[in-house]
Design an enzyme around this catalytic site. Structure first.
Site, PDB file in Angstrom:
ATOM      1  CD  GLU A   1      -7.310  -0.710  -8.008  1.00 38.23           C
ATOM      2  OE1 GLU A   1      -7.450  -0.966  -6.779  1.00 38.23           O
ATOM      3  OE2 GLU A   1      -6.552  -1.336  -8.746  1.00 38.23           O
TER       4      GLU A   1
ATOM      5  CD  GLU B   1      -1.539  -3.985  -1.084  1.00 35.96           C
ATOM      6  OE1 GLU B   1      -2.369  -4.396  -1.914  1.00 35.96           O
ATOM      7  OE2 GLU B   1      -1.021  -2.861  -1.140  1.00 35.96           O
TER       8      GLU B   1
END
Length: 498
Positions: free
Chosen positions: A264, A399
């Site tokens: 994840e 990010e």
């Protein structure tokens, strides 16, 4: 070995305690005796505790303990395994406030968010425990007379868990509980910025009656221990929540031995605001998604793709929302946004602010570290908003993991979706519209593991699958109805009875 004294409570502003690894049901120092510190990001001079600077030798010891304990646990009936998780939920509930305060002091998130995270761990324990009474297989007819096929599930063996600093209890819980319920033993490597809550989780499970060796927690450097765990021949699965860069390395290591891995990873999450959107709701949701947890979550809102017809009004409203946020120590009940996890993160976010200016975006609000007065000893940064952002800019593609949002104007739904899909990530996306036409098109068109309609990008619930597409993961989903099954193998059994 004589068991070291274990500090179970963390007194406020006292001499920092020493915390130990949890291996084979005992609290143990690292083989070298070396330690590292974790500090309070709201008051960086305050040491929360000293933790074991573990080596591969310590990790090997933890894996051996897990390997030895696992067969008896696999033979334990699933309802009995579930009963231990239910007791853990009860213990967590009695200690919710204590654990929330510890979390805020070590990670920085505001106290209400920390309370919510402890509640998530409680809810996950109860949800996963329910699988103890409903584990299911299949019975399948054969093409041959007098023959029946069955499917059953069996545990994998030893599962290695690598967890991040931003959710120091919830993510260890939502990996550990299903792995244990499936009949596995666990070796948990928490992030070095926030190891305390993982050790507290081990303490809670021990008190709940978990047999020794089934949960082992080893603290120390992620590079050394993560590499060793992901390539360990006696570990059957790795579950990682972390950056995409680290995920690629873990996948590479696991792939060499065909070891299962669940990843994840990162996100560059977009919110689409169409011209018919409920703007007050959209603004409130973006502010929550961008600045909640100080932007330090994989599902945080990072890009807002706004129709040109409403971009001016939307921007003004979002600036007002950011200006109204009260920033400070998360232990204060009147604070809306706490610090970043450390001063290194402050510098990293500020570098993106400077990059955004250099790229030609327009700084609408914030963009500075907070270093004066009550902020002088902390890792604080202003909520930051850029406007007139182009989708090819780095601030719109990479990010950032901080309270930082980019507003990208568009002329149509089609352009908005194209930009939303244009990054390597695909974790969480939201759209604000009153149109059922665009709602259902978005459900079809957006390349994202999570899609929200008229809601923030950060509102997942534990009974639903969680995970991303593209570089946001490798297809695995956390939690949801298959959470326990994902930590097991399917075995097909053929029975000939005639």
């Amino acid at each position: 070995m004589t068991q070291p004294h274990v500090q179970t409570d963390l007194p406020a502003r006292s001499e920092p305690p020493v915390f130990y690894n949890f291996i084979g049901g005992q609290w143990r120092p690292s083989a070298s005796g070396a330690t590292f510190v974790s500090t309070n990001p709201a008051h960086c001079s305050e040491i929360i505790g000293y933790y074991q600077q573990s080596s591969v030798a310590d990790l090997d010891e933890a894996v051996r303990a897990a390997r030895q304990a696992q067969p008896a646990w696999a033979a334990t009936p699933a309802p009995q395994r579930a009963a231990i998780l239910l007791r853990a939920a009860q213990i967590l509930e009695t200690r919710q406030e204590e654990l929330a305060i510890l979390m805020t002091r070590e990670m920085g998130k505001i106290l209400n968010e920390a309370r919510g995270e402890v509640q998530t761990a409680i809810d996950v324990a109860r949800y996963i425990a329910s699988d103890g009474w409903r584990a299911e297989g299949e019975t399948v007819p054969s093409v041959q007379r007098g023959k029946l096929y069955l499917t059953v599930r069996q545990p994998l063996g030893v599962v290695g868990l690598i967890t991040p600093w931003n959710f120091p209890l919830a993510i260890p819980a939502w990996k550990t509980f299903p792995a244990l319920q499936a009949g596995n033993a666990v070796v948990l490597k928490p992030a070095s910025d926030t190891p305390l809550l993982a050790l507290k989780l081990a303490q809670v499970l021990q008190e709940a009656g978990l047999p020794d060796g089934l949960l082992n927690v080893v603290t120390g450097p992620g590079g050394t221990l993560g590499e060793a765990l992901a390539s360990h021949p006696d570990v059957n699965m790795i579950s990682l929540t972390g950056s995409t860069e680290v995920g690629r390395r873990v996948a590479e290591l696991c792939g060499r031995d065909l070891r299962r891995c669940a990843l994840e990873l990162g996100g560059k999450n977009a919110v689409i605001v169409l011209e018919d959107a409920d703007l007050p709701r959209a603004v409130a949701s973006v502010a929550l998604g961008a600045f909640g947890t100080t932007g330090q979550r994989c599902t945080a809102t990072s890009r807002v793709i706004v129709h040109r017809a409403v971009v001016s009004e939307f921007s003004e409203r979002l600036i007002e929302a950011a200006a109204d946020l009260r920033i400070g120590d998360g232990l204060r009940e009147d604070v809306d946004m706490g610090p970043l996890v450390n001063r290194g993160r402050v510098q990293a976010v500020h570098e993106y602010t400077e990059l955004g200016k250099h790229e030609g975006a327009r700084l609408l609000y914030g963009g500075n570290p907070l270093r004066e007065g009550e902020y002088s000893d902390g890792a604080f940064y202003q909520p930051t908003i850029f406007g007139e952002v182009q989708p090819e800019m780095r601030i719109a593609r990479e990010e950032i993991f901080g309270p930082f949002v980019s507003i990208i104007p568009v002329a149509s739904y089609e352009e908005a979706v194209s930009i939303a899909n244009s990054t390597i990530y695909g974790l969480s996306t939201a759209i604000f519209t009153r149109s059922t036409h665009y709602t259902f098109r978005a459900m079809r068109d957006i390349q994202s593991g999570l899609i929200y309609v008229n809601a923030p990008t950060t509102r997942s619930e534990i009974h639903m699958p969680f995970g991303g597409m593209k570089a946001s993961g490798n297809g695995h989903r956390e939690l949801g109805p298959n959470a326990v099954a994902d930590y097991s193998e399917v075995k097909t059994v053929a029975v000939v009875y005639e």
